[in-house]
Design a protein around this motif. Structure first.
Motif, PDB file in Angstrom:
ATOM      1  N   SER A 190      -1.894 -19.899 -25.068  1.00  0.00           N
ATOM      2  CA  SER A 190      -2.854 -19.504 -25.764  1.00  0.00           C
ATOM      3  C   SER A 190      -3.535 -18.119 -25.100  1.00  0.00           C
ATOM      4  CB  SER A 190      -4.048 -20.371 -26.194  1.00  0.00           C
ATOM      5  OG  SER A 190      -5.298 -19.768 -26.788  1.00  0.00           O
ATOM      6  N   PRO A 191      -2.776 -17.141 -25.534  1.00  0.00           N
ATOM      7  CA  PRO A 191      -2.987 -15.688 -24.758  1.00  0.00           C
ATOM      8  C   PRO A 191      -3.820 -15.045 -25.638  1.00  0.00           C
ATOM      9  CG  PRO A 191      -0.779 -15.781 -25.466  1.00  0.00           C
ATOM     10  CD  PRO A 191      -1.211 -16.949 -25.868  1.00  0.00           C
ATOM     11  N   GLU A 192      -4.670 -14.055 -25.492  1.00  0.00           N
ATOM     12  CA  GLU A 192      -5.689 -13.223 -25.924  1.00  0.00           C
ATOM     13  C   GLU A 192      -5.846 -11.798 -25.122  1.00  0.00           C
ATOM     14  OE1 GLU A 192      -9.540 -13.511 -28.810  1.00  0.00           O
ATOM     15  OE2 GLU A 192      -9.617 -14.635 -26.819  1.00  0.00           O
ATOM     16  N   PHE A 193      -5.613 -10.594 -26.007  1.00  0.00           N
ATOM     17  CA  PHE A 193      -5.443  -9.457 -25.202  1.00  0.00           C
ATOM     18  C   PHE A 193      -6.459  -8.559 -25.916  1.00  0.00           C
ATOM     19  CE2 PHE A 193      -1.281 -11.379 -24.625  1.00  0.00           C
ATOM     20  CZ  PHE A 193      -1.188 -11.372 -23.277  1.00  0.00           C
ATOM     21  N   TYR A 194      -7.547  -7.916 -25.257  1.00  0.00           N
ATOM     22  CA  TYR A 194      -8.471  -6.925 -25.672  1.00  0.00           C
ATOM     23  C   TYR A 194      -7.688  -5.557 -25.467  1.00  0.00           C
ATOM     24  CZ  TYR A 194     -10.754 -11.389 -24.918  1.00  0.00           C
ATOM     25  OH  TYR A 194     -10.861 -12.670 -24.859  1.00  0.00           O
ATOM     26  N   VAL A 195      -6.853  -5.118 -26.049  1.00  0.00           N
ATOM     27  CA  VAL A 195      -6.127  -4.003 -26.023  1.00  0.00           C
ATOM     28  C   VAL A 195      -7.000  -2.580 -25.696  1.00  0.00           C
ATOM     29  CG1 VAL A 195      -4.387  -2.547 -26.737  1.00  0.00           C
ATOM     30  CG2 VAL A 195      -4.114  -4.959 -27.119  1.00  0.00           C
ATOM     31  N   SER A 196      -7.969  -2.610 -26.802  1.00  0.00           N
ATOM     32  CA  SER A 196      -9.017  -1.477 -26.769  1.00  0.00           C
ATOM     33  C   SER A 196     -10.226  -2.082 -27.547  1.00  0.00           C
ATOM     34  CB  SER A 196      -8.454  -0.094 -27.472  1.00  0.00           C
ATOM     35  OG  SER A 196      -8.154  -0.418 -28.680  1.00  0.00           O
ATOM     36  N   ALA A 200      -8.896 -15.099 -17.135  1.00  0.00           N
ATOM     37  CA  ALA A 200      -9.400 -14.159 -18.050  1.00  0.00           C
ATOM     38  C   ALA A 200     -10.234 -13.191 -17.327  1.00  0.00           C
ATOM     39  CB  ALA A 200     -10.440 -15.197 -18.723  1.00  0.00           C
ATOM     40  N   ALA A 201     -10.035 -12.284 -18.017  1.00  0.00           N
ATOM     41  CA  ALA A 201     -10.838 -10.885 -17.409  1.00  0.00           C
ATOM     42  C   ALA A 201     -10.960 -10.242 -18.380  1.00  0.00           C
ATOM     43  CB  ALA A 201      -9.815 -10.151 -16.663  1.00  0.00           C
ATOM     44  N   ALA A 202     -11.659  -8.768 -18.107  1.00  0.00           N
ATOM     45  CA  ALA A 202     -12.005  -7.815 -19.358  1.00  0.00           C
ATOM     46  C   ALA A 202     -11.158  -7.685 -20.399  1.00  0.00           C
ATOM     47  CB  ALA A 202     -12.565  -6.770 -18.690  1.00  0.00           C
ATOM     48  N   LYS A 203      -9.846  -7.683 -20.051  1.00  0.00           N
ATOM     49  CA  LYS A 203      -8.757  -7.097 -21.049  1.00  0.00           C
ATOM     50  C   LYS A 203      -7.849  -8.100 -21.329  1.00  0.00           C
ATOM     51  CE  LYS A 203      -9.809  -2.736 -21.123  1.00  0.00           C
ATOM     52  NZ  LYS A 203     -10.403  -2.205 -22.438  1.00  0.00           N
ATOM     53  N   SER A 204      -7.914  -9.443 -21.060  1.00  0.00           N
ATOM     54  CA  SER A 204      -7.068 -10.443 -21.149  1.00  0.00           C
ATOM     55  C   SER A 204      -7.629 -11.912 -21.036  1.00  0.00           C
ATOM     56  CB  SER A 204      -5.860 -10.353 -20.737  1.00  0.00           C
ATOM     57  OG  SER A 204      -6.060 -10.396 -19.276  1.00  0.00           O
ATOM     58  N   ASN A 205      -7.031 -12.958 -21.761  1.00  0.00           N
ATOM     59  CA  ASN A 205      -7.351 -14.347 -21.764  1.00  0.00           C
ATOM     60  C   ASN A 205      -6.151 -15.174 -21.857  1.00  0.00           C
ATOM     61  OD1 ASN A 205      -8.392 -16.761 -22.287  1.00  0.00           O
ATOM     62  ND2 ASN A 205     -10.485 -15.910 -22.558  1.00  0.00           N
ATOM     63  N   VAL A 206      -5.598 -15.781 -21.105  1.00  0.00           N
ATOM     64  CA  VAL A 206      -4.439 -16.776 -21.102  1.00  0.00           C
ATOM     65  C   VAL A 206      -4.558 -18.026 -20.648  1.00  0.00           C
ATOM     66  CG1 VAL A 206      -2.130 -16.876 -20.500  1.00  0.00           C
ATOM     67  CG2 VAL A 206      -3.124 -14.656 -20.820  1.00  0.00           C
ATOM     68  N   LEU A 207      -4.387 -19.076 -21.553  1.00  0.00           N
ATOM     69  CA  LEU A 207      -4.455 -20.369 -21.107  1.00  0.00           C
ATOM     70  C   LEU A 207      -3.245 -21.120 -21.339  1.00  0.00           C
ATOM     71  CD1 LEU A 207      -6.042 -23.034 -20.581  1.00  0.00           C
ATOM     72  CD2 LEU A 207      -6.351 -23.219 -22.788  1.00  0.00           C
ATOM     73  N   HIS A 230     -16.011  -6.521 -29.755  1.00  0.00           N
ATOM     74  CA  HIS A 230     -15.110  -7.337 -28.749  1.00  0.00           C
ATOM     75  C   HIS A 230     -15.997  -7.740 -27.447  1.00  0.00           C
ATOM     76  CE1 HIS A 230     -11.708  -6.615 -31.459  1.00  0.00           C
ATOM     77  NE2 HIS A 230     -11.962  -5.172 -31.151  1.00  0.00           N
ATOM     78  N   GLY A 231     -17.230  -7.658 -27.595  1.00  0.00           N
ATOM     79  CA  GLY A 231     -17.893  -7.997 -26.304  1.00  0.00           C
ATOM     80  C   GLY A 231     -17.966  -7.160 -25.200  1.00  0.00           C
ATOM     81  N   GLU A 232     -17.433  -6.072 -25.343  1.00  0.00           N
ATOM     82  CA  GLU A 232     -17.334  -4.971 -24.434  1.00  0.00           C
ATOM     83  C   GLU A 232     -18.623  -4.150 -24.125  1.00  0.00           C
ATOM     84  OE1 GLU A 232     -13.454  -3.577 -25.103  1.00  0.00           O
ATOM     85  OE2 GLU A 232     -12.309  -5.245 -24.521  1.00  0.00           O
ATOM     86  N   TYR A 233     -18.711  -3.329 -22.984  1.00  0.00           N
ATOM     87  CA  TYR A 233     -19.947  -2.446 -22.851  1.00  0.00           C
ATOM     88  C   TYR A 233     -19.306  -1.324 -21.670  1.00  0.00           C
ATOM     89  CZ  TYR A 233     -21.395  -5.025 -18.604  1.00  0.00           C
ATOM     90  OH  TYR A 233     -21.186  -5.619 -17.271  1.00  0.00           O
TER      91      TYR A 233
END
Length: 764
Positions: free
Chosen positions: A290-296, A258-265, A54-57
């Motif tokens: 168009s929302p996207e949530f990086y829950v974990s 858009a942040a580390a945990k969500s992306n909303v347009l 998910h592109g996280e570190y």
């Protein structure tokens, strides 16, 4: 002694903790806003980690570390100066390098591999290509792809031909499967309402050419994967407007975070045009959420809501004499387009939800569900149609990574189901007003398939892919009223069909790979082909079946400056469906035997300059060329005027040009100026199955010039102007094939101009 040790630990541990900083964040592609998987995050003191799927570190670093280096093949590295604290979050966007093909990730065939590791004819259209013109439609962007042609018979009336698939498409998109955000956009009845989207809603497009039924269900023409536009990192407000010839105006406004945990347009566009021809106005309003949530690290949830309010007029086809005399006129006569107010009024809402979940490092699942509601009010030249549609469906796939000895394997399996209900009524058209009821139908469409796929990473850099799907489609038609035949119920249940695919890829070098594949597919008739607009029932129409053989090579060379992608194929289609207009302009469909389709598709690109420090920092030339040798086989028609059967075997496939060529030049400067130019050549093509009438070849050119500047890292300004059809050609972009009364031509605009401005403000 023990007390001294404990006292020492109590004193030193807080100091050690204070000397450590925990850095977390995400890494995304600056153009597509997709996560960058496997990016290396390292410090100048030697600590490093990789980004997750998910592109996280997350990385713990000592106090002496002064900067982070974030890098990935195919992207320009980024350096971040560390501001020490106990916990810090850095979200980074990496800019893709030009023409680094091996690291272009594709979704095609559910492989999610780099393009150089994917066996198949796949073309990618990114947002940069979509925005090369005025974004009034996707036509210009799609027509840069070899083997693919997109027509616009009237504003917002689209057809897509992948390797000749418009043979059965007098209007609309058929025989090509469309997905939006991984969710079916093609409906259960086989049609695709691409016109409910605005070009500005699309972030990127992948086009898979040829039968792809092993993973994407029914379809011999190909599959188009549309990704919605995503928010850029941070908070942004954006507004823009474009105006042009023939009363063209477009307004758009967007807000995103858009942040580390969500992306909303959230984006709204409103496009209007008076039209080049009589009876060709357009008014389209589109709202995209168009929302996207990086829950974990294991779970990502994405969704979309598209509301579309669309009105466009239909000028109709005209004859060659009318075309030469005045290409701006609409169809006239007793059933003229202006007199009958031929137009489409369509309101729809499409809602989708998708979850990606990783159970373990080896097991993952992607599940999507959607629903669609649509209302149509459609006065046509010869009747008046009112339809209401309701549909729901879903798709789920599981992926399992394993190994057979030293051979890495990936198994993918899943299924898809769609069910749609349409209430369809037709009336007399009394000069644009609803007349007497002709027919009243309830049409239920059900379609679904299950699939399985296995990938094997063999020795010597071979990748073998095998896939199989089982597909089924059923239509139920309940006729409530028809003036001539009365009530009845009809069910068309097509036999379940197995569709296999096998592909082999060889990585020749780190820069070049070759691939070969054999695949088969089928395409059942759409509901509109079974139940035509005049109420006739085409009960004997059968599904198309075809086999495709393909060989290709792609890669880059000359220090990554030259990219190339070449594919040759042979496709044999049986029970091919063709369309022909009758006297009342109703399309009639029939199976005609088979076709033989051979072709070569070539895409080349060369970057002369790619140096941010130079005055001219980018100069890129690209081209695509398609050769099509398409012929009918085993095809006869009855010619009433001669009272005999006519053999059309060996004739050229209707609506397909033997040669097409598109080329472009992109230039950018350090002074924030940019320039795009495009030329397009289409060879003469047959307009009738008999090959007695041809559309002339044409050569058109377009250009766009602009100034793009970011001020104080907050305000982004884009001012542009351009022109299309600079050669001022008279040509038809979307011919009516086998049209009754020789009304073949749908003229495209003559030379026209546009200009606009876009402003975006980033909030910290």
């Amino acid at each position: 002694m023990m007390r001294l040790i404990l006292l020492y630990l109590l004193l030193i541990l807080p100091a050690a903790t204070m000397a450590q900083t925990i850095v977390t964040g995400s890494v995304r592609n600056a153009q597509t806003q997709q996560p960058v998987v496997g990016a290396i995050v390292s410090t100048n003191t030697g600590q490093s980690t990789h980004t997750t799927p998910h592109g996280e570190y997350s990385l713990t670093i000592p106090s002496e570390a002064t900067y982070l280096l974030i890098s990935h093949l195919g992207f320009i590295p980024d350096t971040i100066v560390i501001q020490h604290g106990h916990s810090i979050v850095y979200d980074t966007q990496l800019q893709p390098r030009q023409l680094i093909l091996p690291e272009v990730q594709v979704q095609g065939y559910e492989t999610n591999r780099p393009l150089l590791q994917t066996a198949g004819a796949i073309s990618i259209i990114d947002n940069e290509v979509i925005s090369r013109s005025d974004e009034s439609s996707l036509v210009r962007a799609v027509n840069t792809v070899p083997g693919v042609r997109m027509d616009e018979r009237a504003p917002a009336s689209y057809r897509i031909s992948v390797r000749g698939s418009t043979l059965r498409s007098p209007y609309g998109i058929r025989n090509v499967k469309l997905y939006f955000n991984g969710i079916p956009l093609t409906e259960a009845n086989g049609t695709s309402a691409l016109n409910l989207l605005d070009a500005a809603s699309i972030g990127s497009i992948e086009i898979l050419k040829g039968p792809t039924a092993s993973v994407y269900g029914a379809g011999t023409g190909g599959t188009v994967l549309l990704e919605p536009k995503r928010a850029k990192l941070g908070k942004e407000l954006k507004v823009g407007t474009t105006i042009g010839s023939y009363g063209f105006r477009k307004y758009n406004a967007a807000a995103s975070i858009a942040a580390a945990k969500s992306n909303v347009l959230v984006q709204y566009t409103h496009q209007q045009s008076d039209g080049y021809r009589d009876q060709s106005a357009l008014d389209r309003k589109v709202l995209l959420i168009s929302p996207e949530f990086y829950v974990s690290g294991k779970q990502t949830i994405t969704s979309h809501l598209i509301y579309s309010d669309l009105y466009y007029e239909l000028p109709g086809g005209i004859t060659k004499e009318q075309y030469d005399q005045n290409p701006r006129q609409a169809r006239g006569g007793e059933f003229g387009s202006v007199k009958q107010n031929a137009s489409m009024n369509q309101e729809s809402i499409n809602v989708g939800l998708k979850q990606e979940y990783r159970f373990t490092d080896n097991w993952s699942n992607t599940t999507a569900i959607y629903t669609l509601q649509r209302f149509r009010d459609h006065p046509f030249n010869t009747d008046y149609e009112r339809n209401a549609s309701q549909e729901f469906g879903g798709r789920s796939s599981f992926t399992f990574n394993s190994a057979i000895g030293s051979i890495a394997t990936t198994y993918t399996f899943g299924g898809e189901f769609q069910r749609g209900l349409e209430i369809a009524q037709t009336f007399d058209n009394n000069s644009g007003a609803v007349g007497a009821l002709r027919s009243d139908n309830e049409v239920t469409a059900k379609t679904g398939f299950i699939f399985g796929q296995a990938e094997f990473e063999l020795p010597a850099d071979f990748i073998l892919t095998t896939a199989l799907s089982l597909n089924d489609t059923q239509y139920g038609i309940k006729r409530l009223q028809l003036a001539t035949t009365g009530d009845y119920t009809f069910t068309k249940d097509f036999d379940a069909v197995l569709s296999p695919r096998i592909a082999l890829l060889k990585k020749l070098t780190d820069q070049i790979s070759a691939h070969a594949s054999i695949s088969s597919g089928f395409s059942p008739p759409t509901e509109e082909e079974i139940l035509t607009s005049d109420g006739a029932l085409n009960a004997n129409l059968q599904d198309e079946k075809g086999a495709n053989y393909e060989l290709g090579i792609r890669g880059y060379t000359l220090q990554s400056k030259l990219s190339f992608d070449v594919v040759g194929y042979y496709f044999r289609l049986k029970e091919a469906i063709v369309s022909r207009q009758d006297a009342s302009s109703v399309a009639v469909f029939r199976n005609v035997g088979s076709t033989s389709q051979k072709g070569v598709e070539t895409a080349l690109g060369y970057t002369f300059i790619n140096d941010p420090a130079s005055l001219v920092n980018l100069t890129k030339l690209w081209t695509s060329y398609t050769y099509s040798h398409f012929r009918f086989k085993d095809y006869t028609i009855y010619k009433a005027s001669e009272q005999k059967e006519i053999d059309l075997g060996g004739n050229k496939l209707t609506g397909v040009a033997p040669h097409t060529l598109t080329a472009g030049l992109d230039v950018a400067t350090k002074l924030s100026l940019y320039f795009n130019a495009t030329i397009n050549y289409v060879d003469a093509l047959p307009l009738t199955d008999e090959n007695t009438v041809y559309a002339d070849s044409y050569f058109v050119a377009g250009a766009k010039f602009g100034y793009r500047k970011t001020i104080a890292q907050k305000l982004a300004l884009d001012i542009f102007a351009g022109a299309d059809n600079l050669t001022d050609e008279t040509y038809s972009l979307g011919n009516d094939l086998n049209a009754f009364g020789n009304r073949f031509y749908q003229p495209a605009p003559e030379r026209n101009y546009f200009g606009g401005i876009s402003l975006s403000y980033t909030l910290k």
